[in-house]
Design an enzyme around this catalytic site. Structure first.
Site, PDB file in Angstrom:
ATOM      1  N   CYS A  81       0.839  -1.207   0.000  1.00 53.98           N
ATOM      2  CA  CYS A  81       0.000   0.000   0.000  1.00 53.98           C
ATOM      3  C   CYS A  81       0.873   1.257   0.000  1.00 53.98           C
ATOM      4  CB  CYS A  81      -1.000  -0.037   1.151  1.00 53.98           C
ATOM      5  SG  CYS A  81      -2.352   1.161   0.956  1.00 53.98           S
ATOM      6  N   HIS A 188      -3.876  -4.875   0.308  1.00 51.96           N
ATOM      7  CA  HIS A 188      -3.389  -5.357   1.597  1.00 51.96           C
ATOM      8  C   HIS A 188      -3.456  -6.874   1.624  1.00 51.96           C
ATOM      9  CE1 HIS A 188      -2.943  -1.629   3.909  1.00 51.96           C
ATOM     10  NE2 HIS A 188      -3.898  -1.150   3.148  1.00 51.96           N
ATOM     11  N   GLU A 190      -2.308  -8.857   3.770  1.00 51.83           N
ATOM     12  CA  GLU A 190      -2.511  -9.340   5.140  1.00 51.83           C
ATOM     13  C   GLU A 190      -3.978  -9.259   5.546  1.00 51.83           C
ATOM     14  OE1 GLU A 190      -1.352  -6.475   4.304  1.00 51.83           O
ATOM     15  OE2 GLU A 190      -1.918  -4.900   5.741  1.00 51.83           O
TER      16      GLU A 190
END
Lengths: 208, 247
Positions: A81, A188, A190
């Protein structure tokens, strides 16, 4: 097995990334120590926040030199990001033009100057990522899957060959880049459930 | 193109997960940690954790509690409840929260929004606006028991956009917890004029109603009761209906 290092520069979503990487079986360190970073197998630059704030932190901690060392060493470095946006030459975000790390030639501009005014900005939510190029950092199994995005600015690499994945939002937003041992993703991983885990697993365990 | 989001809400009151009805009657539904974990296992599009007691408690936010909740959560998370300083927001985001949600602070500390937006970017700063329909005046007004301020909803939200919020969550207070169906008229009036994503909350009771909110112009819906209680006896059962196929 060597560690994965998450660069600690005072911003960024370190907690989630740490837990996800550990669950994949990695040994993870959150650090800003150059020798630890340069002896790791992978370095990740997390990112939540603004480009100019992030760059100020990196410069005041002299981590721009550390990142240069990581680049020279050939250790794969992944920016996530804002972490991806920092890799570029400069960003419009901030009160003045915010200079970046300059590892990938190109600029970062506000979405509203590229996408149609009927589309809402920020770009928040799950969008399909298209990667027909079979790049080793974005293999076939990740093509056409949904990843989570939350951003107001987009990257425009000068060398279009460095774009390894896009996501459609009026225009094709650069979703992933790769140049030498430097990688970046606008989404993202994660927070992207199975698709994100598969992306991180490939980045960490495949020989790239 | 971006997919609309179906957001699961975890409403907390003094460390207990609850559902609410019209912001007044509350039903205990379980341990927040278990519920966050369950939604995360369902691969929800997003989780919205709201602590309704935080502002009234007037105590510092319990970061340890939030950290525990986030540690169980693999989905994107927004957290709201009593956030009224830059430091609190910083600490919460550092734990792994994507977005901070401001409600009372949008009314009593409006300067906080541009400060947060300057530090974290608009996408991390969300305004939660509670709305009720004033039948006597024939228009939508703000509902906030803490401040009692009653501004025009549209003007207020436009000001928040100029201040730098990235997203707005609108809650129809009278439909909250009733499962009487969403207020499509409210969405249709607000959504077209907004350049940012709009999240609708209040009264949704079916997947078809989620779809109709999106068709009316919402970028996302948020449900609490619909995902927590099942008819005919309102037994507690955590379920989820998403809009994205996470494969």
């Amino acid at each position: 097995m060597k560690s994965i290092c998450i660069l600690d520069y005072g911003v960024g979503n370190k907690g989630s990334l740490f837990r996800i990487l550990e669950s994949l079986g990695c040994t993870v360190k959150i650090t800003r120590n150059i020798s630890e970073l340069c002896s790791s197998s992978r370095v990740i630059l997390p990112g939540v926040g603004r480009h100019d704030v992030a760059m100020n932190n990196i410069k005041s901690l002299q981590l721009d030199e550390a990142i240069e060392s990581i680049y020279s060493s050939g250790i794969p470095l992944l920016g996530i990001c804002v972490g991806m946006q920092l890799l570029f030459d400069r960003s419009e975000e901030g009160h003045f033009i915010s200079p970046g790390l300059g590892l990938i030639p190109g600029d970062v501009t506000h979405l509203s100057s590229s996408v149609d005014s009927s589309l809402r900005v920020p770009h928040i939510g799950w969008n399909k990522v298209i990667a027909p190029t079979h790049h080793h950092a974005f293999p076939d199994e990740l093509h056409n899957r949904y990843f989570y995005f939350a951003h107001s600015y987009m990257c425009s690499p000068i060398d279009s060959d460095s774009i390894i994945a896009i996501t459609p939002y009026g225009v094709n937003i650069c979703a992933a880049v790769a140049r030498d041992n430097i990688y970046g993703v606008q989404f993202h991983p994660e927070k992207s459930h199975a698709a994100g885990m598969d992306f991180l697993s490939n980045f960490v365990f495949s020989s790239i | 193109m971006i997919s609309p989001r179906s957001i699961a809400v975890v409403l907390i009151d003094n460390y207990r997960a609850i559902t609410s009805r019209r912001f007044s009657s509350y039903k205990y539904i379980g341990d927040p940690l278990t519920i966050v974990r369950t939604f995360s296992d369902y691969c929800v599009d997003e989780i919205l954790i709201l602590d309704r007691s935080a502002t009234k408690r007037q105590k510092p936010i319990n970061l340890g509690f939030i950290s525990t909740l986030i540690s169980e959560c693999r989905a994107p998370v927004a957290y709201g409840g009593g956030i009224d300083t830059l430091d609190q927001a910083r600490n919460i985001i550092a734990l792994g929260v994507e977005k901070v949600v401001l409600n009372t602070a949008t009314l009593v500390k409006p300067h906080l929004i541009p400060a947060l937006s300057s530090e974290f970017g608009a996408q991390s700063v969300i305004a939660s606006v509670d709305i009720c329909h004033n039948t006597r005046k024939g228009k939508y007004q703000l509902h906030n028991k803490v401040t009692g301020i009653q501004d025009d909803v549209f003007d207020f939200i436009q000001r928040l956009v100029l201040d730098g919020i990235g997203e707005v969550i609108i809650t129809d207070v009278l439909r909250d917890g009733t499962r009487a169906g969403p207020n499509l008229d409210l969405i249709a009036q607000l959504a077209p004029a907004l350049p940012i994503p709009l999240v609708y909350k209040g009264g949704i009771n079916s997947y078809e109603q989620i779809q109709s909110c999106i068709a009316a112009g919402a970028s996302a819906t948020a449900c609490s009761t619909f995902f927590s209680l099942v008819k005919p006896f309102d037994a507690v059962l955590i379920t989820y209906k998403g809009l994205v196929k996470h494969v």
